[in-house]
Enzyme design. Structure first.
Site, PDB file in Angstrom:
ATOM      1  N   ASP A 110      40.785   3.897 -32.208  1.00 26.57           N
ATOM      2  CA  ASP A 110      41.484   3.024 -31.202  1.00 26.57           C
ATOM      3  C   ASP A 110      41.814   2.201 -31.225  1.00 26.57           C
ATOM      4  OD1 ASP A 110      39.828   1.181 -28.660  1.00 26.57           O
ATOM      5  OD2 ASP A 110      38.941  -0.151 -30.095  1.00 26.57           O
ATOM      6  N   ASP A 319      45.774   4.586 -23.179  1.00 27.85           N
ATOM      7  CA  ASP A 319      44.767   4.228 -23.968  1.00 27.85           C
ATOM      8  C   ASP A 319      44.104   5.812 -24.865  1.00 27.85           C
ATOM      9  OD1 ASP A 319      42.457   3.419 -26.085  1.00 27.85           O
ATOM     10  OD2 ASP A 319      41.252   3.428 -23.808  1.00 27.85           O
TER      11      ASP A 319
END
Ligand SMILES: *[C@@H]1O[C@H](CO)[C@@H](O)[C@H](O)[C@H]1NC(C)=O
Ligand SMILES: *[C@@H]1O[C@H](CO)[C@@H](O)[C@H](O)[C@H]1NC(C)=O
Ligand SMILES: *[C@@H]1O[C@H](CO)[C@@H](O)[C@H](O)[C@H]1NC(C)=O
Ligand SMILES: *[C@@H]1O[C@H](CO)[C@@H](O)[C@H](O)[C@H]1NC(C)=O
Ligand SMILES: *[C@@H]1O[C@H](CO)[C@@H](O)[C@H](O)[C@H]1NC(C)=O
Ligand SMILES: *[C@@H]1O[C@H](CO)[C@@H](O)[C@H](O)[C@H]1NC(C)=O
Length: 442
Positions: A110, A319
């Site tokens: 992440d 991201d």
């Protein structure tokens, strides 16, 4: 915070074992790991993979920027901490091993958070995972952090019971993972090409909730001190994501291995843009997006659309855990309008994918339709996307859709837009670099 939760958290310090041997320091490390898309090899049709990915991402976009909306004067300490992205909203799993002797497991990576954590015995509350829970008693290299440790101080919300550092990452209304902050030896890399790194700070979770999506924890790759990238030296990492539906895994490279000079799979110019820091959400990778070109039109997007505001709202991040991209509403509407103008077909929305910029496909006979290109203009770098990186075909509805959605807060450059691109996050030099690449040949 509820008394019951405090009680459960304090229990963690009693059940967590004390083990001590000698410490060694981290050496400069370079290694290669591989990433598996969570829906790879599970026999799902493409349409289903996309609609699941978009669903996960639309949840993620709602929580990723959430701190900026929480009042810092909140009297509830849990609510005033950063709300953790739900682990099941990540997209890629990495293989690693923990402890001495090493126990292999997979974890969700992440880039939106920092903490490395896995579920540990004894469990106060644990969720199912494919590998056994990590047992600190069975490892010779487990060391608990005291409350004064710099890593403990780096937690968003450190708790201290009997001088043992307890971490808690939470959703808005309850614990997601809580346990002891500890050091362990981790083994990274592909089987025989592995490297062993001692003293990585991680969360040993005895109290966990939420789906882990066939993983056994998370590896935070955010900007903060607790993230894996900042605990290894030199602080840089790169990935090269293979085609979204490819069964071939994607390389994830750390330290000296993350180097755009060292690869012969690059197929276009290397471009770089500086990272910018949002003190309200310091873990996220903000970049400066200046404009967007669709086809021949440089869109008249107002500067306010991508601006990172003083209160920490807005801005643009890159991201790995969001699939499609999300653009601030004004920018999104201009992209939509440009597609409407430039594509000679009537635009429809697709409820199956949850996307609005779609066209019936293939076009009727004798109608030639050209899908316009998309270029993101960053500060000092242009990212021109091949059609494969933004168009998604839905066989069940016969619609061809642009993989971009609207956001009511900040904008996100998602992983679907980063396929077949070498993306280097160089924290040491504060630069994001990228270049088109043949990721399946790396
Ligand atoms: C690391 O590599 C060695 C061989 O070099 C192998 O024996 C060992 O099993 C590997 N460890 C892990 C955890 O993959
Ligand atoms: C954990 O590792 C760090 C980095 O090597 C080290 O500075 C620290 O003393 C270690 N803490 C414990 C409790 O082992
Ligand atoms: C976990 O993996 C199994 C086997 O690959 C698969 O059948 C199952 O759907 C997966 N579950 C989730 C939540 O991804
Ligand atoms: C690549 O090489 C150039 C020139 O040799 C150097 O200036 C640059 O820092 C290198 N980039 C990386 C990412 O190592
Ligand atoms: C758009 O499509 C229609 C038929 O659907 C055609 O008559 C017209 O010439 C096309 N316009 C352009 C600009 O391609
Ligand atoms: C990016 O594209 C714009 C518009 O085409 C151009 O003016 C600019 O020079 C380009 N920048 C780079 C770094 O290539």
């Amino acid at each position: 915070m509820s008394t019951r939760l405090l009680f459960l958290l304090s229990i963690i310090t009693f059940i967590s074992p004390t083990i001590s041997t000698t410490c060694t320091s981290n050496a400069n490390t370079g290694f290669r790991a591989s990433l598996r898309h969570i829906n790879a090899n599970c026999g799902l049709p493409k349409d289903e993979i996309i609609s699941r990915a978009v669903q996960r991402s639309s949840k993620r976009v709602k929580t990723l920027f959430s701190t900026s909306k929480i009042s810092t004067t909140s009297t509830n300490p849990v609510a005033s901490t950063r709300i953790l992205v739900q682990p099941n909203e990540g997209e890629y799993l990495m293989d690693l091993a923990i402890g001495t002797p090493p126990r292999p497991y997979s974890a969700m990576i992440d880039t939106g958070s920092d903490l490395i954590w896995t579920q540990c015995t004894p469990c106060v509350l644990c969720v199912d995972q494919p590998t056994p829970y990590f047992d600190p008693l069975a490892s010779k290299t487990f060391f608990r952090h005291t409350c004064s440790s710099s890593f403990c101080q780096a937690l968003d919300y450190p708790l201290c019971f009997s001088n043992i550092c307890v971490y808690m990452y939470s959703y808005s209304d309850g614990a997601n993972t809580a346990g002891v902050l500890a050091n362990e030896t981790f083994t990274f890399g592909i089987s025989s090409n592995n490297v062993t790194v001692p003293n990585i700070a991680f969360g040993c979770g005895n109290l966990n909730e939420g789906s882990l999506f066939n993983g056994s924890g998370m590896v935070g790759l955010g900007r903060g001190p607790l993230s894996l990238v900042n605990q290894l030296g030199p602080s840089k990492f790169a990935y090269c994501l293979t085609y979204f539906f490819s069964p071939i895994s994607s390389p994830l490279l750390f330290g000296s291995m993350a180097n755009l000079n060292n690869t012969n799979v690059i197929t276009g110019p290397v471009q770089s843009t500086p990272f910018i820091i949002n003190t309200a959400l310091p873990s996220l990778y903000y970049v400066s997006l200046i404009g967007i070109t669709v086809g021949t039109a440089l869109l008249p997007i107002p500067a306010s659309a991508f601006a990172l505001n003083l209160d920490g709202t807005g801005g643009v991040i890159i991201d790995s855990g969001t699939s499609i991209s999300y653009l601030q509403m004004d920018a999104y509407n201009l992209v939509k309008q440009a597609f409407q103008t430039q594509v000679n077909l009537s635009m429809v929305s697709n409820d199956n994918f949850g996307l609005d910029i779609c066209f019936p496909w293939p076009p009727p006979p004798f109608v030639t339709v050209k899908i316009p290109s998309i270029t993101f203009h960053f500060d000092g770098a242009n990212m021109t996307l091949p059609e494969l990186n933004y168009m998604l075909y839905d066989g069940s509805t016969g619609l061809y859709c642009v993989g971009i959605g609207p956001s009511t807060d900040g904008s996100i450059i998602g992983n679907f837009q980063q396929q077949d691109m070498y993306v280097l996050y160089d924290l040491e030099n504060g630069l994001l670099s990228f270049a088109p690449a043949r990721c399946d040949q790396m």
